[in-house]
Structure formats: structure tokens, C-alpha cells
Scaffold this motif. Sequence first.
Motif, PDB file in Angstrom:
ATOM      1  N   VAL A 157     127.756  -3.667 -49.840  1.00  0.00           N
ATOM      2  CA  VAL A 157     128.613  -3.831 -51.276  1.00  0.00           C
ATOM      3  C   VAL A 157     129.934  -4.266 -51.392  1.00  0.00           C
ATOM      4  O   VAL A 157     130.557  -5.229 -51.225  1.00  0.00           O
ATOM      5  N   PRO A 158     130.767  -3.368 -51.682  1.00  0.00           N
ATOM      6  CA  PRO A 158     131.958  -3.286 -51.884  1.00  0.00           C
ATOM      7  C   PRO A 158     133.314  -3.751 -49.996  1.00  0.00           C
ATOM      8  O   PRO A 158     134.003  -4.327 -50.663  1.00  0.00           O
ATOM      9  N   LEU A 159     132.920  -3.065 -49.333  1.00  0.00           N
ATOM     10  CA  LEU A 159     132.624  -3.742 -48.014  1.00  0.00           C
ATOM     11  C   LEU A 159     132.756  -5.457 -48.226  1.00  0.00           C
ATOM     12  O   LEU A 159     133.182  -5.661 -47.263  1.00  0.00           O
ATOM     13  N   ALA A 160     131.549  -5.926 -48.126  1.00  0.00           N
ATOM     14  CA  ALA A 160     130.842  -7.549 -47.963  1.00  0.00           C
ATOM     15  C   ALA A 160     132.075  -7.968 -49.150  1.00  0.00           C
ATOM     16  O   ALA A 160     132.373  -9.090 -48.329  1.00  0.00           O
ATOM     17  N   ILE A 161     132.550  -7.429 -50.142  1.00  0.00           N
ATOM     18  CA  ILE A 161     133.398  -8.073 -51.470  1.00  0.00           C
ATOM     19  C   ILE A 161     135.098  -8.189 -50.565  1.00  0.00           C
ATOM     20  O   ILE A 161     135.267  -9.197 -50.930  1.00  0.00           O
ATOM     21  N   GLU A 162     135.605  -7.259 -50.591  1.00  0.00           N
ATOM     22  CA  GLU A 162     136.578  -7.148 -49.535  1.00  0.00           C
ATOM     23  C   GLU A 162     136.884  -8.125 -48.262  1.00  0.00           C
ATOM     24  O   GLU A 162     137.258  -8.900 -48.513  1.00  0.00           O
ATOM     25  N   LEU A 163     135.486  -7.694 -47.754  1.00  0.00           N
ATOM     26  CA  LEU A 163     135.966  -9.209 -46.733  1.00  0.00           C
ATOM     27  C   LEU A 163     135.519 -10.617 -47.032  1.00  0.00           C
ATOM     28  O   LEU A 163     136.402 -10.996 -46.665  1.00  0.00           O
ATOM     29  N   LEU A 164     135.091 -10.971 -48.104  1.00  0.00           N
ATOM     30  CA  LEU A 164     135.015 -12.077 -48.737  1.00  0.00           C
ATOM     31  C   LEU A 164     136.252 -12.841 -49.311  1.00  0.00           C
ATOM     32  O   LEU A 164     136.714 -13.410 -49.201  1.00  0.00           O
TER      33      LEU A 164
END
Length: 375
Positions: free
Chosen positions: A228-235
Amino acid sequence: MSATPDEATADPSTSLEEARNHAESGDLDRAAELFRQVLETGDTASRAQAALGLAVVLEGRGDDEGAREADRLAIATGDPEYGARAAYHLALSWQRAGERDQAHDAWRAVVDFGNRAYLPPAYLALAQLADEDGDARQACEWWEQVIATGDEEYAPVAAHDLALRLIDWGEPARAQRVLAGALDLVDRGRDPQAHARLAVSLGIAHLEQAIHAFGSVTPGEDADPEVVPLAIELLARTLPLRGRDDAAQEIWRRGLDDPALGEHVRARLRRTFAVDGEDAWWEDEVEAAVRAGSLPLLTGEVFGALDHMHAVIAARYAKGPDGLPAEAYGVLGEAVQVPADYPWGRALRDSFAERLRQAMGSDVPVLPPNWPDAG
């Protein structure tokens, strides 16, 4: 001028050829006369050719209304070739004049003829008119008609316009299919601009699809602290590529405020600049700049301050050790040398050297002999 008996009974094809020759040689009056004679005596096919030829000649003479009337005569014959050409010619005439309604009707006439040679530009023109009128759905239907023809000139243009609309509507996957098909029609070597336009649009469609995918990952009670943090960063890092800086800031804010994932999100936010084991005071400023998409602005401010401070120190050092304890002067020398370990260190030294040259009124930018080696 009335036709002579020989002219009245002449073979229409001969008169048509003669009229075209006169038109090509610039004798538009004689060409118009011959085209009119064929109109009076020729069969349907000859009349259609003569009317179209007359329309072109009259347009060349500046008689737009007469040209349009001749186009209408050709259209009225229903000839599948020359009637369609005349409708195309009439549509362009109205389009150049800015008469949208008449142009629309003429383009529809082109479509009604069904001549494949003129359908792609007619479909595209109707799509553009519909789009300008705010009828996006109708425009998309016309664009799809253009694409279906597979025309190498007009289909890529329609695909580009349709894809941008699909992206606006949140359909990036469909836009990708449209653009990929259009790229297959374009010869990159022959038309590099068209290829580049489609390729960039395809990349944008992929970005939009990535944004949708990253945005579909939402925090929850059982959220994966890695995914989830990875998705937040990528977004958050992808949104600015599409000009959505405010949305990116909001994504960072929500991630950092999450009680369960906040520290994981902060670690991803700082991974490119934080120093392990240190808590540098400027990291908060850098973090805020990254979140706001203003890192270049912060960098400019920092370099401006550094350039000023270095110049102040260097100016005092350039005066020599008089009036300063040896230790203090040595510290100034060390401060002047500090940037030498960085890629921009020499540029900083050169900046001061230029300031010194201007201050001294010298044409030769030479630092004092005892200047520390900047590396």
C-alpha cells in the motif's frame, strides 16, 4: 456566346479534354465556355464531369457562388465519382468560408455518395464539427468511422483525437487499443511527426491506466505495509506527470496521516534524500518540497543562499590574513574549499571568481595566488 454547330455536336469527351487543357494553360474563360457546352449536351457522366470542371474553373476566377452552383449541378447528377468529388469540393468551399452549417450538409452529401476515396476526410470533418459543437458522443462515432476505413492519412488523426477524448472519460485501456492500431498504419520514416504524436498519446494512456491502478489500492485494517505505501508513492509521483500536483499532495498527506501506514509512507517519501542514522534539520524542508512538487524551487533557493554565503566568505579570504588570527583565516580557507568535493564545487568557485573580476574591474578573471585548490 452561343455554340457553333460543330461545337454543339462535338464528342463530350473531346470537349472535356479540350476544356481541361485550356484550364491547365490558364485560359479559364475558354475552359468555362467549353464546360458549359458539355453541360448543355452531354450525358449524365459527361455532365457531372463538366459541372465539376466548371466549379473548379469558376473558383479559380474568384466566382465562389458560381462555383458552388456548378458543384450542386454535379451533385444532382448522382454520379458516384464526379458527384462525390463535387460534394467534396463544395464542402471545402463552405469550410474555408466559415459556413459551418452548409459545410456540414456538404460533408453529409459526400458520405451519402459512399465513395471510399472521399469517406475518410468527410467522416473526419463531421467529427470535428460535432466536437466543436460540444456533441462529443457524435464526434466519437464519426472518429470511429474514420478509423474503420484504415486510411493511412486520416485514420491516425481520428485515432489521436478519439484517444484523447477516451482518456478524458477515464477509458485509458480503450484509448491504448485505438492508438496501437493507428501506429500500425503510420510509416515512422515517412511521417515521424504523426508517429511521435501517437506514441506520446499512447504513453499518456498508459500513465492514466497506471494512475487508475495505483489509485485502486486503498488502505484498510489489513493493509499490506509494503504494497500500500508503494502504491501511494507511485500514485503521488505519477500524478504530477499529468499536471495534477494538488492531487499528488493530497495523496501524500492522506498516506502520511494514516496511523498504521504513515511511517512506511514517510520512509518511501524520503528514500531518495534521507541519510540513514542522521536527522538533518533540512530533511523536513526537502520532504515538504517533494510533497508539493517544488523541489526545483527549493534547490534554487538553497544554491542562491550558498552562492551568497560563499561569496561573503571568499571575499574576506581574498583580502588576506591581515587583521585575523591565523586560525580564523585558516577556517575561512577551509570554508572556501568545502564545495570542492561536490560536482558543482568548481562552478561555485567560478561564480565568485567572476564576481571578483567585476568588482576589481579586471578583464582577467584570476583568483589570488594563495587561493585554495577547489579540486
